[in-house]
Write a protein that holds these residues in place. Sequence first.
Motif, mmCIF file in Angstrom:
data_model
loop_
_atom_site.group_PDB
_atom_site.id
_atom_site.type_symbol
_atom_site.label_atom_id
_atom_site.label_comp_id
_atom_site.label_asym_id
_atom_site.label_seq_id
_atom_site.Cartn_x
_atom_site.Cartn_y
_atom_site.Cartn_z
ATOM 1 N N ALA A 332 1.085 -1.319 -0.061
ATOM 2 C CA ALA A 332 0.060 -0.057 0.150
ATOM 3 C C ALA A 332 0.924 1.395 -0.077
ATOM 4 O O ALA A 332 0.590 2.304 -0.592
ATOM 5 C CB ALA A 332 -1.137 -0.151 1.357
ATOM 6 N N TRP A 333 1.876 1.190 0.850
ATOM 7 C CA TRP A 333 2.831 2.559 0.753
ATOM 8 C C TRP A 333 3.664 2.511 -0.373
ATOM 9 O O TRP A 333 4.045 3.629 -0.862
ATOM 10 C CB TRP A 333 3.875 2.341 1.901
ATOM 11 N N ALA A 334 3.985 1.689 -1.193
ATOM 12 C CA ALA A 334 4.668 1.635 -2.403
ATOM 13 C C ALA A 334 3.812 2.026 -3.544
ATOM 14 O O ALA A 334 4.471 3.087 -4.062
ATOM 15 C CB ALA A 334 5.240 0.297 -3.111
ATOM 16 N N LEU A 335 2.502 1.842 -3.453
ATOM 17 C CA LEU A 335 1.586 2.806 -4.448
ATOM 18 C C LEU A 335 1.427 3.980 -4.127
ATOM 19 O O LEU A 335 1.526 4.838 -5.116
ATOM 20 C CB LEU A 335 0.295 1.856 -4.323
ATOM 21 N N ILE A 336 1.565 4.317 -2.976
ATOM 22 C CA ILE A 336 1.358 5.790 -2.400
ATOM 23 C C ILE A 336 2.737 6.613 -2.953
ATOM 24 O O ILE A 336 2.493 7.697 -3.395
ATOM 25 C CB ILE A 336 1.083 6.052 -0.678
ATOM 26 N N TYR A 337 3.741 5.835 -2.684
ATOM 27 C CA TYR A 337 5.097 6.436 -2.997
ATOM 28 C C TYR A 337 5.209 6.768 -4.468
ATOM 29 O O TYR A 337 5.691 7.854 -4.902
ATOM 30 C CB TYR A 337 6.425 5.591 -2.443
ATOM 31 N N TRP A 338 4.657 5.764 -5.398
ATOM 32 C CA TRP A 338 5.006 5.611 -6.730
ATOM 33 C C TRP A 338 4.098 6.721 -7.364
ATOM 34 O O TRP A 338 4.462 7.616 -8.291
ATOM 35 C CB TRP A 338 4.544 4.486 -7.358
ATOM 36 N N PHE A 339 2.705 6.933 -6.739
ATOM 37 C CA PHE A 339 1.635 7.695 -7.645
ATOM 38 C C PHE A 339 1.470 8.897 -6.844
ATOM 39 O O PHE A 339 0.816 9.797 -7.440
ATOM 40 C CB PHE A 339 0.608 6.926 -7.694
ATOM 41 N N GLY A 340 1.889 9.011 -5.654
ATOM 42 C CA GLY A 340 1.734 10.352 -4.665
ATOM 43 C C GLY A 340 2.568 10.899 -4.208
ATOM 44 O O GLY A 340 2.548 11.654 -3.261
#
Length: 483
Positions: A332-340
């Motif tokens: 979940a954090w990886a997606l946030i780092y990548w897209f946000g």
Amino acid sequence: MRSAYTEVLRVAVPLMISTGMFSLVLFADRTLLFQHEPAEMGAAMAAGNLFWVSICVFVGIASMTGAIASQYVGAEQRDRIGGMLWQSVWFSLATMPLFLLAGYYAEPLFRWTDQAPSLIPAETIYFQILMWGGAGEVLQTALSGFFSGTHRTRTIAVVSIISGLVNLVLDCVLIFGLDPAWWGGEGPRVWELGIAGAGIASVISFWFKAVCYGVILLRPQFRSTYGIARGLGLDRRMMARLIYFGFPAGLMYATEAGAFTVIVLMIGRLGDVPLQATTMAINFNMIAFIPLVGLSIAVSVLVGNHLVGSGPARAVRCVWAALTIAWAYSAAWALIYWFGAETMISLYSINPAATTIPHDAKLALQTAQGLLGFVAIYVLLDATQLILAGALRGAGDTWFVLLAGLCVSVITLTIGFAWEPAWQPALWGENASTGAAEFGSMSASVSAVLYWWWKVITAFVVLLAAAMTARYLQGSWKKMRMV
């Protein structure tokens, strides 16, 4: 398998809340320093890392109190926990003179590592103040080990939340000071200490937690059931056991933190902006990573308990349950780092208007967005190595954890130094047509070195995860015992 998830979450959630509060305090601490003076945030990162390197061996030794206590619980020898706890207390208090001596040599050390001259005064004062809290941090780690080892993790969560709030309030007061106009007075702000105030707040928080745990342990049920009153004296055999199993765990912390600190100091040579950008990215990394430390501690406790009590099969189920929880959380954090990334980094500039942020701070904000891409790449592997290392430590396989961390640190740093790109000490890029400094872009050589060291950080995490996975699958940890 469902019962394994229930057991892991029961022990881990309070610990994750506790360590998560710590990560929020770190994030708020550095963000407040950025609002006060952007350069102070980078100085706090470099000096804070050096502080951790200075105390982490001792923290690692003290942290084994929880794993050993859990094995005493599994072996139905609860009355021996008090004696082990007192050995860790005497050990913690004995570290105070060493930490104060290290603080005395702070400025020569920062000069020797070739830090930017503008950062050295702030780094020195922050480090020297933090060293007054070093023994308090070791002591609170030792005392909290009693509560984690006996599965009273809610106590740890409550104490951590209260101490975190105390730290945040003190940060606001001591970094920015008090304005007499608030109560109808006149004159300049009082107690506006900047980075020194942040250090004082942290020291008070360290000792506050230790005192809280000590007061709770004075309750009659703990003194009788766990032999706390009887174990007051020095026990050389218990002390030797604590140091034997704890020293490699602490040295593992030192090798990992030392390698990371060296990398941060190498980035610090590039100037304020690369260090500020790195600090911003690491701050968001810490929000995801540090709660997993609580999950890793829970795994250590449960593995130690089950190896002595119910056997390795139950320990294996707990480890896999913890891994799947860690992977879901990290994904979940990886997606946030990548897209946000842009949204997250913009939090640093919420208070100041865009027109009041200096050119170097704007460039740091832009650069940090790109660095979060590296965090998105390695965050899952970082979770893997943390959980498996916790399982190995809980079994007593601390010497492998040490050697693996040492080898990975040496390999990655050697590669980093050997192939570091050449660079020129010029921050701003040049306009292609005029050759003049172009504000808003980093010079090519500085940018190349910054991204090179972030590639080294990523390689470090990948190799460490591979080493821990191989050792865990090899299985020799299942036969180990510490009591």
